[in-house]
Scaffold this motif. Structure first.
Motif, PDB file in Angstrom:
ATOM      1  N   SER A  97       0.828  -1.215   0.000  1.00 41.36           N
ATOM      2  CA  SER A  97       0.000   0.000   0.000  1.00 41.36           C
ATOM      3  C   SER A  97       0.862   1.265   0.000  1.00 41.36           C
ATOM      4  N   THR A  98       1.986   1.216   0.704  1.00 41.41           N
ATOM      5  CA  THR A  98       2.908   2.356   0.705  1.00 41.41           C
ATOM      6  C   THR A  98       3.470   2.578  -0.695  1.00 41.41           C
ATOM      7  N   LEU A  99       3.782   1.472  -1.389  1.00 45.13           N
ATOM      8  CA  LEU A  99       4.259   1.568  -2.769  1.00 45.13           C
ATOM      9  C   LEU A  99       3.208   2.216  -3.664  1.00 45.13           C
ATOM     10  N   ILE A 100       1.967   1.740  -3.547  1.00 39.81           N
ATOM     11  CA  ILE A 100       0.867   2.289  -4.352  1.00 39.81           C
ATOM     12  C   ILE A 100       0.704   3.779  -4.073  1.00 39.81           C
ATOM     13  N   ASN A 101       0.704   4.167  -2.797  1.00 42.67           N
ATOM     14  CA  ASN A 101       0.524   5.575  -2.437  1.00 42.67           C
ATOM     15  C   ASN A 101       1.646   6.450  -2.987  1.00 42.67           C
ATOM     16  N   ALA A 102       2.865   5.895  -3.016  1.00 46.76           N
ATOM     17  CA  ALA A 102       4.001   6.662  -3.529  1.00 46.76           C
ATOM     18  C   ALA A 102       3.935   6.797  -5.058  1.00 46.76           C
ATOM     19  N   LEU A 103       3.481   5.732  -5.720  1.00 47.68           N
ATOM     20  CA  LEU A 103       3.393   5.760  -7.181  1.00 47.68           C
ATOM     21  C   LEU A 103       2.192   6.559  -7.662  1.00 47.68           C
ATOM     22  N   ILE A 104       1.083   6.438  -6.917  1.00 42.63           N
ATOM     23  CA  ILE A 104      -0.179   7.090  -7.299  1.00 42.63           C
ATOM     24  C   ILE A 104      -0.695   7.830  -6.063  1.00 42.63           C
ATOM     25  N   PRO A 105      -0.247   9.060  -5.857  1.00 42.11           N
ATOM     26  CA  PRO A 105      -0.566   9.782  -4.623  1.00 42.11           C
ATOM     27  C   PRO A 105      -2.054   9.888  -4.303  1.00 42.11           C
ATOM     28  N   ASP A 106      -2.912   9.880  -5.335  1.00 40.97           N
ATOM     29  CA  ASP A 106      -4.334  10.026  -5.049  1.00 40.97           C
ATOM     30  C   ASP A 106      -5.037   8.674  -4.849  1.00 40.97           C
ATOM     31  N   ALA A 107      -4.274   7.612  -4.784  1.00 38.66           N
ATOM     32  CA  ALA A 107      -4.891   6.298  -4.604  1.00 38.66           C
ATOM     33  C   ALA A 107      -5.481   6.133  -3.209  1.00 38.66           C
ATOM     34  N   LEU A 108      -4.885   6.825  -2.243  1.00 35.89           N
ATOM     35  CA  LEU A 108      -5.367   6.758  -0.861  1.00 35.89           C
ATOM     36  C   LEU A 108      -5.489   5.319  -0.357  1.00 35.89           C
ATOM     37  N   ALA A 109      -4.565   4.474  -0.798  1.00 34.33           N
ATOM     38  CA  ALA A 109      -4.566   3.100  -0.289  1.00 34.33           C
ATOM     39  C   ALA A 109      -4.236   3.149   1.198  1.00 34.33           C
ATOM     40  N   ALA A 110      -5.026   2.463   1.983  1.00 30.63           N
ATOM     41  CA  ALA A 110      -4.841   2.510   3.434  1.00 30.63           C
ATOM     42  C   ALA A 110      -3.568   1.791   3.845  1.00 30.63           C
ATOM     43  N   THR A 111      -2.858   2.384   4.804  1.00 31.25           N
ATOM     44  CA  THR A 111      -1.693   1.709   5.378  1.00 31.25           C
ATOM     45  C   THR A 111      -1.894   1.626   6.891  1.00 31.25           C
ATOM     46  N   ARG A 112      -1.412   0.569   7.445  1.00 36.41           N
ATOM     47  CA  ARG A 112      -1.559   0.384   8.891  1.00 36.41           C
ATOM     48  C   ARG A 112      -0.228  -0.029   9.507  1.00 36.41           C
ATOM     49  N   GLU A 113      -0.170   0.126  10.822  1.00 39.69           N
ATOM     50  CA  GLU A 113       1.037  -0.258  11.529  1.00 39.69           C
ATOM     51  C   GLU A 113       1.218  -1.773  11.475  1.00 39.69           C
ATOM     52  N   ILE A 114       2.439  -2.181  11.377  1.00 34.46           N
ATOM     53  CA  ILE A 114       2.735  -3.618  11.351  1.00 34.46           C
ATOM     54  C   ILE A 114       2.574  -4.174  12.763  1.00 34.46           C
ATOM     55  N   SER A 115       2.001  -5.343  12.824  1.00 33.34           N
ATOM     56  CA  SER A 115       1.871  -6.009  14.113  1.00 33.34           C
ATOM     57  C   SER A 115       3.171  -6.760  14.396  1.00 33.34           C
ATOM     58  N   THR A 116       4.039  -6.142  15.180  1.00 31.51           N
ATOM     59  CA  THR A 116       5.337  -6.768  15.450  1.00 31.51           C
ATOM     60  C   THR A 116       5.181  -8.008  16.327  1.00 31.51           C
ATOM     61  N   VAL A 117       4.106  -8.051  17.091  1.00 33.34           N
ATOM     62  CA  VAL A 117       3.880  -9.221  17.954  1.00 33.34           C
ATOM     63  C   VAL A 117       3.655 -10.470  17.108  1.00 33.34           C
ATOM     64  N   LEU A 118       2.834 -10.329  16.062  1.00 32.68           N
ATOM     65  CA  LEU A 118       2.517 -11.467  15.196  1.00 32.68           C
ATOM     66  C   LEU A 118       3.528 -11.633  14.073  1.00 32.68           C
ATOM     67  N   ASP A 119       4.414 -10.639  13.891  1.00 30.38           N
ATOM     68  CA  ASP A 119       5.373 -10.632  12.792  1.00 30.38           C
ATOM     69  C   ASP A 119       4.662 -10.784  11.455  1.00 30.38           C
ATOM     70  N   SER A 120       3.508 -10.171  11.344  1.00 30.58           N
ATOM     71  CA  SER A 120       2.785 -10.165  10.070  1.00 30.58           C
ATOM     72  C   SER A 120       1.953  -8.895  10.027  1.00 30.58           C
ATOM     73  N   GLY A 121       1.650  -8.458   8.829  1.00 31.29           N
ATOM     74  CA  GLY A 121       0.888  -7.223   8.691  1.00 31.29           C
ATOM     75  C   GLY A 121      -0.589  -7.451   8.862  1.00 31.29           C
ATOM     76  N   LYS A 122      -1.289  -6.404   9.247  1.00 30.22           N
ATOM     77  CA  LYS A 122      -2.747  -6.457   9.298  1.00 30.22           C
ATOM     78  C   LYS A 122      -3.275  -6.251   7.880  1.00 30.22           C
ATOM     79  N   HIS A 123      -4.321  -6.971   7.544  1.00 29.92           N
ATOM     80  CA  HIS A 123      -4.863  -6.848   6.189  1.00 29.92           C
ATOM     81  C   HIS A 123      -5.424  -5.443   5.973  1.00 29.92           C
ATOM     82  N   THR A 124      -4.950  -4.785   4.928  1.00 28.28           N
ATOM     83  CA  THR A 124      -5.389  -3.415   4.672  1.00 28.28           C
ATOM     84  C   THR A 124      -6.222  -3.300   3.398  1.00 28.28           C
ATOM     85  N   THR A 125      -6.011  -4.199   2.439  1.00 28.86           N
ATOM     86  CA  THR A 125      -6.743  -4.147   1.173  1.00 28.86           C
ATOM     87  C   THR A 125      -7.745  -5.283   1.140  1.00 28.86           C
ATOM     88  N   THR A 126      -9.009  -4.974   0.992  1.00 23.89           N
ATOM     89  CA  THR A 126     -10.032  -6.025   1.019  1.00 23.89           C
ATOM     90  C   THR A 126     -10.527  -6.362  -0.374  1.00 23.89           C
TER      91      THR A 126
END
Length: 285
Positions: free
Chosen positions: A172-201
């Motif tokens: 999502s960070t890549l998308i936002n950087a390439l297409i600033p108006d995409a407004l793809a949601a980004t969330r904090e990484i869950s370091t406890v689970l060592d995996s990201g929270k799902h942001t794109t549905t």
């Protein structure tokens, strides 16, 4: 009147189709079954000012999907390049990466591995993990999406690229950087689970320029290849190709049989041991 549209978003059984002039209509398939994918060209019939029904899907050049014993999940259609995004943190799954590359090989789709978050201290460990892929010809690009995505731009020109990878890799960070108006949601990484929270549905197609498109899709933790047989998976490991047909047994699984050419090449250092183990894991399922 029948219209032709490009599917630019897939939300379950609801789709957004873009007409040649840029107008976007909300669409549903005609009938209960739906196998429409983001990237499809479809024939639609308008039912109101903003809605339409999908009548048919134009023949596809490629179809990227994953499957298990019970069902398949379409990822994107008519893509020419798959970009597998991995990162220095959270750690990435070697087997998931290998599975994505196998699926791409099956559809003759070009591949690019992007190692994101290269500004973090874990860079050397991630580089070492990816070293076997570079040695067998896969393109690996290092960048930090939060700092500069310019190195990726030349790889996108003229392609319909699909971004895949685990959650938290920075798609999502890549998308936002390439297409600033995409407004793809980004969330904090869950370091406890060592995996990201799902942001794109849902899968979403973006236009980069007149002849370049990018499809972002939900983060995947599993990539089933139930639709591919043993031989198809075997041929998807490029380093195996010089040795195929040289084993003592025609149905060699490259796991325990005597006089296995693949295992012999691995012992001689011509095939990376981790890659052989990945092949054995994938074909054992």
């Amino acid at each position: 009147m029948k219209l032709q549209g490009l599917v630019i978003a897939a939300y379950g059984r609801h789709y957004l189709a873009e007409l040649p002039g840029g107008e976007i209509l909300e669409c549903v398939p005609r009938g209960k079954k739906s196998d429409v994918a983001c990237g499809d060209t479809v024939e639609i019939e308008r039912t109101s000012a903003s809605q339409a029904v999908i009548d048919s899907i134009a023949p596809r050049s490629t179809l990227l999907y994953r499957s298990d014993a019970y069902k398949q999940k379409i990822i994107a259609a008519n893509v020419t390049q798959i970009i597998v995004v991995v990162a220095t943190e959270p750690s990435f799954n070697d087997e998931l990466l290998a599975r994505c590359l196998i699926a791409a090989h099956d559809q003759s789709i070009e591949t690019l591995i992007v190692l994101n978050k290269c500004d973090l201290p874990q860079i050397e460990a991630a580089r070492a993990q990816l070293a076997p892929y570079g040695k067998i010809g896969y393109r690996v690009l290092e960048l930090s999406a939060k700092q500069d995505v310019a190195p990726l731009l030349p790889y996108l020109q003229g392609h319909t690229s699909v971004l895949v990878g685990q959650s938290g890799m920075g798609k999502s960070t890549l998308i936002n950087a390439l297409i600033p108006d995409a407004l793809a949601a980004t969330r904090e990484i869950s370091t406890v689970l060592d995996s990201g929270k799902h942001t794109t549905t849902h899968a979403r197609l973006y236009h980069l320029n007149a002849n370049s498109r990018m499809i972002d899709c939900p983060g995947v933790q599993l990539f089933g290849l139930h639709h591919l047989d043993f031989a198809a998976i075997e041929r998807s490991f490029p380093e195996f190709l010089p040795y195929l047909g040289q084993c003592r047994f025609a149905n060699c699984s490259h796991s325990h049989e005597p006089d296995c050419a693949i295992r012999k090449a691995t012992e001689e250092g011509k095939i990376d041991l981790r890659r052989l183990k990945l092949f054995q894991q994938i074909t054992a399922h």
